[in-house]
Write an enzyme that holds these catalytic residues in place. Structure first.
Site, short mmCIF file in Angstrom:
data_model
loop_
_atom_site.label_atom_id
_atom_site.label_comp_id
_atom_site.label_asym_id
_atom_site.label_seq_id
_atom_site.Cartn_x
_atom_site.Cartn_y
_atom_site.Cartn_z
N ASP A 239 -71.67 5.89 83.99
CA ASP A 239 -72.23 7.19 84.02
C ASP A 239 -74.00 7.14 84.32
O ASP A 239 -74.50 8.10 83.83
CB ASP A 239 -71.78 8.31 83.22
CG ASP A 239 -71.89 9.68 83.62
OD1 ASP A 239 -72.00 9.79 84.97
OD2 ASP A 239 -71.78 10.67 82.91
N SER B 98 -77.22 17.61 82.21
CA SER B 98 -76.89 16.23 82.28
C SER B 98 -77.78 15.31 83.08
O SER B 98 -78.26 15.74 84.20
CB SER B 98 -75.35 16.13 83.28
OG SER B 98 -74.39 16.75 82.63
N HIS C 47 -72.62 11.19 87.59
CA HIS C 47 -71.70 12.37 88.00
C HIS C 47 -72.85 13.41 88.75
O HIS C 47 -72.29 14.29 89.21
CB HIS C 47 -71.01 12.79 87.10
CG HIS C 47 -71.57 13.67 85.98
ND1 HIS C 47 -71.92 12.84 84.75
CD2 HIS C 47 -72.00 14.99 85.65
CE1 HIS C 47 -72.45 13.81 83.86
NE2 HIS C 47 -72.74 15.01 84.29
#
Length: 427
Positions: free
Chosen positions: A204, A283, A173
């Site tokens: 992911d 992230s 993402h």
């Protein structure tokens, strides 16, 4: 005749043949020497009957010298010159000291700084400030050169170098919607362009390659070896604050996570839960153990906010285990596509049955081969309890294709267990 003030001696007759005095009360003989003045005998105030004698004080019994008498007319010694000399000497010493102090200050860098210098300078660094390699500060110093900030169309995420020729692991993402503007920056402020190698939305995980060689890769650990309570460090660029390190512990293991935006890809994995402070921008960054080895990829945070833009750290962060992330990254680099691990069955989601109820089973699939049927409720996978259907999906993807796991299930009122060899998705 005597009184209280005068003493008179009777006149002594002159010696035989001596002339008599013609002046009453005076002797015509020679005048004796006087210690005070000459012409004593001619003093008009002199008592003519008093003897002309000087009475000397009686010597001291010890025979010592008489007490000296200070002449009142002699010049006196003054202290003023001595005081003046002392004052002048003190002023000269102060001036010389100030000059030497200024010279030493200039040589020590005071003049170069152009201002007041506070605190001690020079000397050896105290031993307690020399960080040991195994300390958290030592781990942070060792890992930081391998952590990068990923910039995609104005958005910021994190990643970490896994090879000397520039491969970087990050979250899918983070690079979603990446174009030619994909770039990374390093801890020393240098930057480089990057290109997308491949991505796997359901796990992911994505891989990019930096246009720079001679990089320092991280050391990858074994996420199966960590335990609840182990200390960990989270690296990344939360809220665009690059080169940030936070500390926490492993709060839980194999936490089933289902994430993704509405209408987008749903991501499943059995996460490492930590209370290390993780925010947007972390992230894709590494979660590192106390030995400096990467054990997870920071991916998701739990928040009380109603939207992702309101999300913030509340001590609930989740990382993809590095064993899973490494396997997916290697597939992407080698084949351009990641293999997903499956059990060969469809589960019912949203049902609370203290387990994962199978909606259907693929013929000749791993579940069917092990003897599982539609309607069976799997309660444990490799010893991990399941609460609902999505837990089974997340836990299965933790393992590599070909792994054999123990499955406990319930069929009606009976319980049983079987071994299932997991497979790779053929789609």
């Amino acid at each position: 005749m005597t009184d209280g003030w005068n003493w008179r001696r009777p006149p002594t007759p002159p010696a035989h043949g001596a002339p008599q005095s013609t002046t009453p009360g005076r002797s015509s003989g020679p005048e004796p020497d006087s210690p005070w003045w000459s012409g004593t005998m001619a003093d008009p105030w002199r008592d003519p009957y008093a003897p002309s004698a000087v009475v000397l004080p009686t010597p001291l019994a010890g025979g010592g010298a008489p007490e000296p008498v200070t002449d009142p007319d002699a010049p006196r010694r003054s202290w003023a010159p001595i005081i003046v000399i002392c004052l002048v000497t003190a002023l000269l010493a102060g001036g010389i000291g100030g000059t030497l102090g200024f010279v030493f200050a200039v040589r020590g860098g005071y003049a170069a700084s152009g201002g007041t210098q506070l605190g001690a300078s020079g000397g050896q660094i105290p031993e307690n400030t020399q960080r040991a390699p195994e300390s958290l500060a030592g781990v942070a110093e060792r890992v930081m050169p391998s952590v990068v900030t990923v910039r995609v169309s104005g958005a910021i995420g994190s990643g970490f170098v896994v090879s000397t020729d520039g491969y970087v692991i990050t979250n899918d993402h983070v690079v979603e919607g990446a174009d030619d503007s994909l770039s990374v920056s390093f801890h020393d402020g240098s930057t480089a362009t990057a290109k997308l190698i491949g991505r796997d939305p359901e796990s992911d995980i994505a891989v990019i390659k930096v246009a720079k060689s001679g990089l320092t890769p991280v050391s990858l650990g074994n996420s199966d070896d960590i335990a609840v309570g182990d200390p960990v460090l989270a690296f990344g660029s939360p809220l665009a604050l690059v080169n940030t390190v936070t500390q926490g512990i492993v709060s839980a293991l194999d936490r089933p996570i289902q994430a993704g935006e509405e209408g987008g890809t749903t991501r499943y994995y059995a996460a490492i839960q930590t209370d290390a402070a993780v925010n947007q921008g972390n992230s894709g960054g590494p979660l590192v153990d106390a030995g400096g080895q990467v054990v997870g990829v920071n991916s998701v945070i739990r928040s009380v906010g109603g939207a992702d833009t309101e999300a913030g750290n509340i001590g609930l962060a989740f990382a993809i285990p590095i064993n899973q992330a490494k396997r997916v990254a290697e597939d992407i680099i080698d084949t351009g596509k990641a293999r997903r691990t499956v059990i060969g069955a469809e589960v019912i989601t949203g049902e609370t049955v203290a387990g994962a109820r199978l909606r259907g089973v693929e013929s000749a699939g791993p579940a069917a081969t092990a003897g599982l049927r539609a309607g069976d409720v799997i309660t444990k996978l490799d010893g991990h309890p399941l609460e609902e259907g999505t837990d089974l999906i997340a836990l299965v993807r933790k393992y590599a294709p070909g792994s054999t796991v123990a499955v406990e299930y319930r069929r009606g009122t009976k319980t049983a267990s079987v071994s299932v060899t997991l497979a790779a998705d053929t789609n």
